[in-house]
Design an enzyme around this catalytic site. Structure first.
Site, PDB file in Angstrom:
ATOM      1  CD  GLU A  79      -2.913  -1.174   2.329  1.00  0.00           C
ATOM      2  OE1 GLU A  79      -2.451  -0.896   3.456  1.00  0.00           O
ATOM      3  OE2 GLU A  79      -4.103  -1.469   2.131  1.00  0.00           O
ATOM      4  CG  HIS A  98      -4.089   2.898   5.093  1.00  0.00           C
ATOM      5  ND1 HIS A  98      -5.459   3.041   4.971  1.00  0.00           N
ATOM      6  CD2 HIS A  98      -3.802   1.632   4.671  1.00  0.00           C
ATOM      7  CE1 HIS A  98      -5.974   1.916   4.485  1.00  0.00           C
ATOM      8  NE2 HIS A  98      -4.995   1.055   4.303  1.00  0.00           N
ATOM      9  CG  HIS A 100      -6.965  -2.137   7.442  1.00  0.00           C
ATOM     10  ND1 HIS A 100      -6.385  -3.327   7.059  1.00  0.00           N
ATOM     11  CD2 HIS A 100      -6.578  -1.224   6.523  1.00  0.00           C
ATOM     12  CE1 HIS A 100      -5.666  -3.138   5.954  1.00  0.00           C
ATOM     13  NE2 HIS A 100      -5.770  -1.863   5.621  1.00  0.00           N
ATOM     14  CE1 TYR A 125     -10.974  20.374  20.069  1.00  0.00           C
ATOM     15  CE2 TYR A 125     -13.110  20.071  21.120  1.00  0.00           C
ATOM     16  CZ  TYR A 125     -11.871  20.681  21.083  1.00  0.00           C
ATOM     17  OH  TYR A 125     -11.525  21.597  22.044  1.00  0.00           O
ATOM     18  CG  HIS A 165      -8.921  -0.667   2.181  1.00  0.00           C
ATOM     19  ND1 HIS A 165      -8.180  -0.723   1.023  1.00  0.00           N
ATOM     20  CD2 HIS A 165      -8.029  -0.765   3.194  1.00  0.00           C
ATOM     21  CE1 HIS A 165      -6.893  -0.861   1.322  1.00  0.00           C
ATOM     22  NE2 HIS A 165      -6.773  -0.886   2.637  1.00  0.00           N
TER      23      HIS A 165
END
Length: 213
Positions: A79, A98, A100, A125, A165
């Site tokens: 990735e 990134h 999951h 926020y 994802h």
């Protein structure tokens, strides 16, 4: 040369620190997710493939040239292109996270949401740290076609949710990207908890006021 070496050492240690913090608090699990940071030279450090964020080794992080060529460290994650396309779209960013993360992934699986802005502005926020959250369509893991879809959406938002994802977020610093990711995950959790209830999100005027410089 010394200052560049010092910067790289600091960023390596910070990636390890942030990774362990996210892992220990269950924002990530197993060997999922990845973190990167960009040096002032344009070179990039990234968590490698099959590495648990809970036990990263600063000396084994994948290192890339400013052009995106892997030059040292362990084998990079498949990735890596996600991070590279975020940096291309967000030139002022120096870090990308990134994950999951469970609740954000759950939201990415729901049908009928607005793909241009997936989550409502539930809290101030969330608006200040995440802003708008567009969703990129599903592509199989490692499919580089996802890069174009993410790049298109990242031009207008530093946070993008990948369908089925998980989220990817860029920040001016690694801490900024981390905090935005945590705010996104907690807002996704709130959104799921409140589904079926009558919501009172911030009004358009209230949200825009928070987004103003």
């Amino acid at each position: 040369m010394t200052s560049i070496h010092s910067e790289e050492t600091r960023l390596r240690d910070e990636i390890v620190e942030v990774g362990k913090s996210l892992f220990d608090r269950c924002f990530t699990f197993g060997s999922t997710g990845n973190i990167s940071a960009r040096l002032s030279t344009g070179e990039m450090l990234m968590t490698p493939t099959n590495a648990s964020m809970g036990s990263l080794d600063p000396g084994r992080l994948s290192k890339f040239t400013a052009e995106g060529v892997h030059v040292s460290g362990d084998k990079p994650t498949k990735e890596a292109f996600l991070h590279q396309c975020m940096y291309c779209a967000r030139e002022s960013s120096s870090a990308v996270v990134h994950l999951h993360s469970t609740h954000a992934v759950a939201v990415s699986i729901l049908d009928g949401l607005d793909p241009d802005d997936v989550l409502p502005p539930l809290t101030a926020y969330y608006v200040m740290r995440v802003g708008r959250l567009p969703m990129a369509p599903y592509f199989p893991p490692g499919d580089t076609a996802l890069a174009e879809a993410v790049r298109d959406r990242a031009r207008d938002s530093h946070a993008v949710l990948l369908a089925n994802h998980g989220p990817v977020i860029a920040g001016k610093t690694l801490k900024e990207a981390q905090y935005a990711m945590e705010e996104l995950e907690e807002t996704a959790k709130l959104f799921l908890m409140l589904r079926g209830e009558r919501l009172r999100p911030l009004s358009t005027h209230q949200a825009e006021a928070l987004r103003s410089p």
